[in-house]
Design an enzyme around this catalytic site. Structure first.
Site, short mmCIF file in Angstrom:
data_model
loop_
_atom_site.label_atom_id
_atom_site.label_comp_id
_atom_site.label_asym_id
_atom_site.label_seq_id
_atom_site.Cartn_x
_atom_site.Cartn_y
_atom_site.Cartn_z
N HIS A 117 -5.76 2.89 1.19
CA HIS A 117 -4.98 4.04 1.67
C HIS A 117 -5.63 4.74 2.87
CE1 HIS A 117 -3.01 3.17 -1.98
NE2 HIS A 117 -3.71 3.92 -2.78
N ASP A 164 0.89 -1.15 0.00
CA ASP A 164 0.00 0.00 0.00
C ASP A 164 0.94 1.20 0.00
OD1 ASP A 164 -1.47 2.29 0.90
OD2 ASP A 164 -3.06 0.94 1.53
N HIS A 165 1.06 1.88 -1.13
CA HIS A 165 2.16 2.84 -1.24
C HIS A 165 2.03 4.01 -0.27
CE1 HIS A 165 -0.50 5.20 -3.91
NE2 HIS A 165 0.34 6.21 -3.76
C1 BG6 Z 1 -3.70 4.85 -6.35
C2 BG6 Z 1 -5.06 4.93 -6.99
O1 BG6 Z 1 -3.64 3.76 -5.48
O2 BG6 Z 1 -3.44 6.02 -5.63
C3 BG6 Z 1 -5.15 6.15 -7.89
O3 BG6 Z 1 -5.30 3.76 -7.76
C4 BG6 Z 1 -4.76 7.39 -7.12
O4 BG6 Z 1 -6.46 6.28 -8.41
C5 BG6 Z 1 -3.43 7.20 -6.42
O5 BG6 Z 1 -4.67 8.45 -8.05
C6 BG6 Z 1 -3.12 8.36 -5.52
O6 BG6 Z 1 -1.80 8.25 -5.03
P1 BG6 Z 1 -1.02 9.53 -4.57
O7 BG6 Z 1 0.26 8.98 -4.02
O8 BG6 Z 1 -0.83 10.41 -5.75
O9 BG6 Z 1 -1.87 10.18 -3.52
#
Ligand code: BG6
Length: 495
Positions: free
Chosen positions: A244, A181-182
């Site tokens: 997230h 989960d980044h």
């Molecule tokens: C991803 C989603 O996991 O996270 C995308 O699939 C979203 O739809 C993105 O745009 C958002 O990531 P960040 O790091 O730009 O907030």
């Protein structure tokens, strides 16, 4: 210290994720001296590439997407010598022997057995098949050296997530599986633990006695960006909330860990997920609001409505916005609402968490002292702004006792000179080091699905009648304002 010798295979090597995120992250780790002394990266895919062409493809990605671009004094050249490509069809079982051969070859070259990491940067429907075929390789039975990294979406609902877990854990030990989960790799997210548990100041008041409510706004200005095919199957709830946002709630609401062991931290997070109130389908309307953007204007540019996007059904019921009120049923958080909202094509790109404290219990000042008497509030800006601010009342200088709110601010840019690593850098290093703390354990994923399932089911049962219901560039549908206004509160945005 650097991680041990590593051989990293990237399924979907020629794809988007590798070009935009993984390779830039690996290159930045290399520039910062974090890559193992001995490492090899092998892109896998159906597309035909020579090593040279593949490197060029990745270099183009660095130029476009990396926080540091270009050769960097010949470092790219050096880095790219570690990168190769292996053409193979992931569906063809016989082709997997190429992987085993490659491992042997690299082992000889290194003079030692490297950690072998399989990164599945592929469409979710391909994951089970690849995992099963990989699992049959002898080297995957090696629970110490071999790891597999799986991207989101992790399942489509509770049932499919459970099945995917069952399948993966039948081929790999849980310790070998890294579910990404980044958001958990973001500096500002990891800092929540430091803020809360490395200071004596916050934890004593971090509970229902002092906190009025918590908010999370996760807003994007982009639309679905050509990902309509994926997004139609997903929507904001599955795309952002199940993973997230629930993870952010865990970071904000978990109890203090006893130590920094991976399972200790993850246990504390699972406790939060398990305590999140499971509303019934009939109650969903009181807790959750969905929205979908119409066509309109964003900063002077005309944008399509969601239903006009490529690969999106003309009557699509998919939500591009969700706002939800959560409760955590435990001693610390009983009755403290946690309001979250997330969506595409909103007014600003911003992710912030606000912790709003209760009013001071007694007001001793003359009534005219404070026209704007505001409760204390801690705001954690996750992105793109990265700061933490604490709002309190101060006496305005002058001959009268006049109070007004001011901010005490910790700002990353002022406090630290270096560039913060990107989430994927941190997480890839964790995988190479064998540290699963910031990855999702099987039970975490399933507990998170359990929280959102009633909403998913209620929304599927009752298709929306008012879509599209918000304009691009707004803060979402009016119902989202009503959700929080009903409780006498309002959404917080940064100035
Ligand atoms: C991803 C989603 O996991 O996270 C995308 O699939 C979203 O739809 C993105 O745009 C958002 O990531 P960040 O790091 O730009 O907030």
């Amino acid at each position: 210290t650097r991680p041990p010798a590593t051989l990293l295979f990237i399924f979907g090597g020629s794809g988007d994720l590798n070009q935009r995120k993984l390779s830039p992250a690996l290159y930045n780790l290399f520039l910062d001296g974090w890559m193992p002394e001995k490492f090899a990266i092998v892109g896998l895919g159906r597309t035909a590439y020579s090593d040279e062409k593949f490197r060029k493809h990745l270099y183009d990605g660095i130029q476009e997407f990396s926080r540091r671009k270009g050769e960097q004094n010949g470092h790219w050249k050096e880095f790219s010598q570690h990168v190769g490509y292996l053409q193979m069809d992931g569906e063809d079982e016989a082709a997997y022997s190429k992987i085993a051969d490659k491992v042997k070859e690299v082992e000889e070259q290194f003079g030692e057995h490297p950690n072998v990491i399989f990164y599945l940067a592929v469409a979710p429907q391909l994951v089970p098949d690849i995992a099963v075929k990989l699992g049959k390789l002898n080297l995957c039975k090696d629970t110490i050296y071999t790891r597999i990294v799986v991207e989101k979406p992790f399942g489509h609902d509770l049932k499919s997530a459970h099945e995917l877990n069952a399948l993966l854990t039948s081929m790999f030990a849980e310790d070998q599986i890294y579910r990404i989960d980044h958001y958990l790799g973001k500096e500002t997210v990891q800092n929540i633990l430091a803020l809360r548990f490395a200071n004596a100041l916050f934890e004593p008041i971090w509970n229902r006695n002092y906190i009025d409510h918590i908010q999370i706004t996760n807003a994007e200005t982009v639309g679905v960006e050509g990902r309509g095919g994926y997004y139609e199957q997903s929507g904001a709830l599955r795309d952002m909330v199940q993973n997230h946002i629930l993870q952010l709630i865990c970071m904000i609401a978990m109890d203090a860990p006893v130590n920094f062991e991976a399972n200790e931290i993850r246990n504390k997070k699972v406790d939060v997920l398990n305590a999140l109130r499971k509303i019934t389908r009939d109650e969903v309307h009181a807790y959750a609001v969905r929205g979908q953007y119409s066509e309109g204007w964003m900063k002077g540019d005309k944008v399509k409505g969601y239903r006009q996007e490529e690969k999106v059904a003309p009557q699509s019921p998919t939500e591009t916005f969700a706002a939800i009120k959560f409760y955590i049923d435990n001693w610390r958080w009983q009755d403290v609402p946690i309001y979250v909202r997330t969506g595409k094509h909103l007014h600003d790109k911003t992710t912030i968490i606000t912790v709003q404290f209760k009013q001071a219990p007694h007001y001793a000042f003359p009534p005219e002292a404070a026209e704007t008497w505001r409760p204390n509030r801690l705001t954690i800006s996750i992105q793109p702004k990265t700061d933490i601010r604490l709002r309190f009342q101060a006496k305005r200088p002058g001959q009268t006792m006049t109070l007004s709110p001011v901010d005490m601010i910790f700002n990353y840019e002022d406090a630290y000179d270096g560039h913060e690593p990107e989430a994927y850098e941190t997480l890839l290093l964790d995988v190479m080091e064998g540290n699963p703390t910031q990855f999702m354990r099987a039970d975490q994923v399933e507990s998170a699905w359990k929280v959102v399932m009633p909403i998913i089911e209620a929304w599927e049962q009752r298709p929306p009648v008012d879509f599209p219901n918000y304009s691009p560039g707004s803060w979402g549908p009016e119902d989202a304002e009503a959700l929080i206004a009903r409780d006498g509160r309002n959404w917080v945005t940064l100035p």
